[in-house]
Design an enzyme around this catalytic site. Structure first.
Site, PDB file in Angstrom:
ATOM      1  N   CYS D 197     -19.906  13.972   7.717  1.00 17.38           N
ATOM      2  CA  CYS D 197     -19.277  12.726   7.272  1.00 17.38           C
ATOM      3  C   CYS D 197     -20.249  12.027   6.325  1.00 17.38           C
ATOM      4  O   CYS D 197     -19.866  11.513   5.274  1.00 17.38           O
ATOM      5  CB  CYS D 197     -19.007  11.800   8.447  1.00 17.38           C
ATOM      6  SG  CYS D 197     -18.053  12.520   9.785  1.00 17.38           S
ATOM      7  N   HIS D 201     -19.914  10.196   2.580  1.00 19.82           N
ATOM      8  CA  HIS D 201     -19.687   8.758   2.665  1.00 19.82           C
ATOM      9  C   HIS D 201     -20.954   7.936   2.835  1.00 19.82           C
ATOM     10  O   HIS D 201     -20.904   6.726   2.957  1.00 19.82           O
ATOM     11  CB  HIS D 201     -18.664   8.464   3.761  1.00 19.82           C
ATOM     12  CG  HIS D 201     -17.329   9.037   3.406  1.00 19.82           C
ATOM     13  ND1 HIS D 201     -16.580   8.543   2.366  1.00 19.82           N
ATOM     14  CD2 HIS D 201     -16.638  10.093   3.906  1.00 19.82           C
ATOM     15  CE1 HIS D 201     -15.462   9.262   2.251  1.00 19.82           C
ATOM     16  NE2 HIS D 201     -15.488  10.212   3.171  1.00 19.82           N
ATOM     17  N   ARG D 240      -6.994  10.332   9.979  1.00 20.57           N
ATOM     18  CA  ARG D 240      -7.886  10.449   8.830  1.00 20.57           C
ATOM     19  C   ARG D 240      -9.104  11.303   9.177  1.00 20.57           C
ATOM     20  O   ARG D 240      -9.541  12.120   8.370  1.00 20.57           O
ATOM     21  CB  ARG D 240      -8.330   9.057   8.372  1.00 20.57           C
ATOM     22  CG  ARG D 240      -9.103   9.064   7.072  1.00 20.57           C
ATOM     23  CD  ARG D 240      -8.205   9.402   5.902  1.00 20.57           C
ATOM     24  NE  ARG D 240      -8.952   9.462   4.638  1.00 20.57           N
ATOM     25  CZ  ARG D 240      -9.334  10.597   4.063  1.00 20.57           C
ATOM     26  NH1 ARG D 240      -9.057  11.752   4.630  1.00 20.57           N
ATOM     27  NH2 ARG D 240      -9.980  10.580   2.935  1.00 20.57           N
ATOM     28  N   CYS D 244     -10.110  14.614   7.071  1.00 21.32           N
ATOM     29  CA  CYS D 244     -11.421  14.813   6.461  1.00 21.32           C
ATOM     30  C   CYS D 244     -12.023  16.141   6.934  1.00 21.32           C
ATOM     31  O   CYS D 244     -12.559  16.904   6.145  1.00 21.32           O
ATOM     32  CB  CYS D 244     -12.363  13.672   6.827  1.00 21.32           C
ATOM     33  SG  CYS D 244     -12.648  12.535   5.472  1.00 21.32           S
TER      34      CYS D 244
END
Lengths: 157, 123, 110, 283
Positions: D197, D201, D240, D244
């Site tokens: 992640c 991000h 979501r 992802c």
């Protein structure tokens, strides 16, 4: 298939306020005039054909008095906010075309006498291309365009 | 479509040794061209290399900017083995890299990697 | 679930003698070119063809759309006039003959 | 480039290799993590006030913000709020309703996710909704779209302005372990593409993948549920998460699995102090 000229005439006269009189004379009901969907324009595969079908002419004039509000880069081609406004006097119709779409004509707005030449909607764009605004006023057709880049998603399939 | 491309990829990478016996000399240039074309296709394909997601390269439209532009590859990677290693498993050289391990995780096949490398050296 | 709810959400605001109407409609707006992932067949076109905006029973805008307008479409238009408490009506008709309409009171100076 | 590497290393101690993170996630405290995580983003995007991070990519990119603001003129999530309110007010078959489970009303965002010390697990708002239903003899709702998203939209709307405040109870080793598990999850590379992640991000936030801009991870939990234009629908946070994971070609966990609940626990904690502003619209 569709009598383009007649349609243009009716729209024009609606804006000029003459349709009420015509309806009153039993010639035609206003709703019927307004309920007609310009199939020829919407099914056109090219911008030129669509403009011709919508306006009855291919004599258009670029105008700086049309403002297109659309993103330079559309985050998602499925939802591209577009606003078109114009300071040209006596606007009777505004149309929005997406030049790169398989059928470019996306929306057209027939305006009444008191309606402000300022409309917004959200459109789909398959790929990068011009958003074209078509403004009809009197017997003139004005255009403006703005390129919108449609993003290509990065993550792949 | 795929098979001949694979063949030419192999032919190109072993050109010096094998090509002479496998392919008539006159078609060599053709073979190399095809390999490069295949390499470009793999590099651009969003489901395969998807290099444009992160790298500016060649005539690719709207590239990303996570990685460096792919230019002057011969200067940057004079040793093809190093370029190959970078595609195979980039974390070996940089533990924090964003670049996916195209070889190690079988994102691309050996033949595809070969072709991509051939193509990259044209940049 | 209650079904009576309108597919049109509507707002109308008057400011300086101009009323601005904003409408959000729930509609799939299928172009006819999208494939059903499961069957591989094209999803038939299904889109709002016409949206009519009325003020005091008078048509102020007639909008024609293709499937090129986004899903759950949005329309905004303005007209001169309108006063607090007067009604604005928006109605749509789609290519399959479906239709809906909704009315809202104009919010403005009292 | 160097700065990025250093900052990441400070937070997760480890670079991004999964095994190392799992071992070392406990090396920093949640309070330290918030500090490091927040300042990483506020330094990376110096002009952006903390509260703005609740708007995702629109906090850092003017061009996408313009379209977003045009969409917020009449946001596509609005009908769902109304629908959620109706659902909230529709009694169960036994005559009770959500209000009997959530005593202080629909504005519940500030209370979730939270650590349930008795059951030793993270309880998210969707989980609480379905537990409420089941306790009253109703079937649970699907986790990712549909009625649950509408209910969350209504509850989120009513909670707007509340501030994220996820507590990792002092001295509760199990709570800390769940938090650390979520943290490891966040920093572990996964899938064929080998991204964590944090790869996208945090490390690469603000950069372009083709023309997509990677959103900053700070504030990522505040705007849910989200109407994504890509979905053409309203969906939940765990939907979501799954998407992802799929994009990096990893097998997603199930919505409301322990893995995703712990991830939500960690990630929401990172946004402590930022206001909830869901539901929201994204590309």
């Amino acid at each position: 298939m569709i009598d383009v000229k007649r349609r243009v005439f009716l729209k024009g006269s609606a804006a000029a306020g003459a349709v009420v009189a015509a309806a009153g004379a039993g010639l035609i009901a206003p709703q019927a005039v307004l309920a007609e969907w310009n199939e020829a324009a919407f099914r056109s595969k090219t911008v030129a054909d669509a403009i011709k079908a919508q306006t009855g002419t291919d004599a258009t004039e670029e105008s700086a008095d049309i403002k297109i509000k659309a993103p330079e880069i559309a985050e998602n081609g499925a939802v591209v906010p577009v606003s078109v406004s114009s300071s040209i006097a006596g606007v009777t119709a505004i149309s929005i075309l997406a030049a790169s779409n398989p059928s470019p004509m996306v929306a057209s707005f027939a305006l009444g006498e008191s309606t402000v030449a300022d409309v917004s909607t959200r459109i789909k764009m398959g790929k990068t291309g011009d958003v074209i605004a078509l403004v009809q006023a009197g017997d003139k057709v004005y255009t403006a365009k703005k390129e919108v880049k449609v993003t290509i998603g990065g993550c792949g399939g | 479509m795929r098979k001949p491309a694979k063949l030419t990829a192999i032919a190109a990478s072993f050109a010096a040794v094998l090509a002479v016996s496998l392919v008539p000399v006159s078609s060599m240039a053709e073979g190399a061209k095809e390999t490069i074309a295949m390499g470009k296709k793999v590099a651009y394909d969003r489901k395969l290399g998807n290099c444009l997601a992160c790298h500016m390269m060649d005539d690719g439209v709207s590239p990303g900017d996570l990685g460096p532009p792919l230019v002057a590859m011969k200067t940057r990677f004079p040793d093809p083995a190093k370029l190959r290693a970078q595609l195979e498993d980039p974390m070996a050289a940089n533990a924090n890299t964003m670049m996916p391990p195209f070889g190690k995780h079988n994102i691309l096949t050996d033949d595809q990697l070969d072709a991509v490398i051939e193509y990259l050296y044209t940049l | 679930m209650a079904k009576a709810k309108s597919s049109i959400k509507l707002r109308a605001k008057e400011k300086n003698g101009v009323t601005t109407v904003k409408a959000l409609m729930s509609h799939p707006m299928e172009t006819g070119q999208r494939k059903n992932k499961k069957t591989g067949e094209n999803i038939p076109e299904h889109f709002i063809q016409e949206v009519v905006g009325e003020y005091n029973g008078k048509v102020v805008i007639t909008t024609s759309w293709s499937g090129g307008v986004s899903k759950d479409p949005y329309l905004s238009f303005s007209f001169k006039g309108g006063a607090n408490g007067e009604m604005v009506k928006v109605s749509w008709t789609d290519n399959k003959g479906g239709s809906d309409s909704n009315e809202v009171k104009i919010k403005g100076k009292k | 480039m160097k700065k990025t590497v250093v900052a990441i290393a400070i937070l997760c101690v480890v670079g991004l290799s999964s095994t190392v993170v799992a071992k070392n996630a406990a090396d920093t405290t949640p309070a330290q993590d918030i500090e490091t995580y927040r300042s990483y983003f506020t330094k990376k995007f110096p002009g952006v006030p903390l509260q703005e991070f609740s708007n995702g990519v629109y906090a850092i990119d003017k061009v996408s913000r313009d379209s977003w603001e045009a969409i917020e003129e009449f946001p596509p999530y609005e009908p769902f709020i109304e629908e959620g309110e109706e659902l909230w007010n529709t009694p169960f078959a036994n005559g009770k309703g959500y209000a009997d489970c959530f005593k202080d009303g629909p504005a519940q965002r500030k209370n979730y996710p939270h650590w349930d010390a008795k059951r030793k697990m993270v309880v998210t708002l969707p989980l609480a909704i379905n537990e409420c239903r089941e306790a009253n003899g109703e079937k649970p709702l699907k986790w990712k779209v549909g009625a649950i998203a509408s209910l969350l939209a209504y509850m989120g709307y009513e909670s707007r302005g509340q501030t994220t405040n996820v507590v990792i109870p002092e001295g509760d080793a199990d709570a800390l372990a769940a938090y650390n598990e979520g943290k490891s999850q966040y920093f572990s590379r996964r899938g064929q593409l080998n991204f964590a992640c944090a790869s996208c991000h945090m490390q690469s936030s603000g950069m372009h993948v083709r023309t997509d801009i990677l959103s900053p991870g700070l504030g990522h939990t505040t705007g849910w549920p989200v109407y994504r234009s890509k979905w053409g629908n309203l969906g939940t946070l765990h939907r979501r998460f799954g998407g992802c994971n799929k994009q990096v070609r990893a097998k997603p966990f199930k919505a409301q699995s322990k893995e995703y609940r712990n991830l939500e626990y960690f990630l929401t904690h990172m946004s402590n102090g930022i206001e909830f502003n869901g539901p929201s619209a994204r590309k």
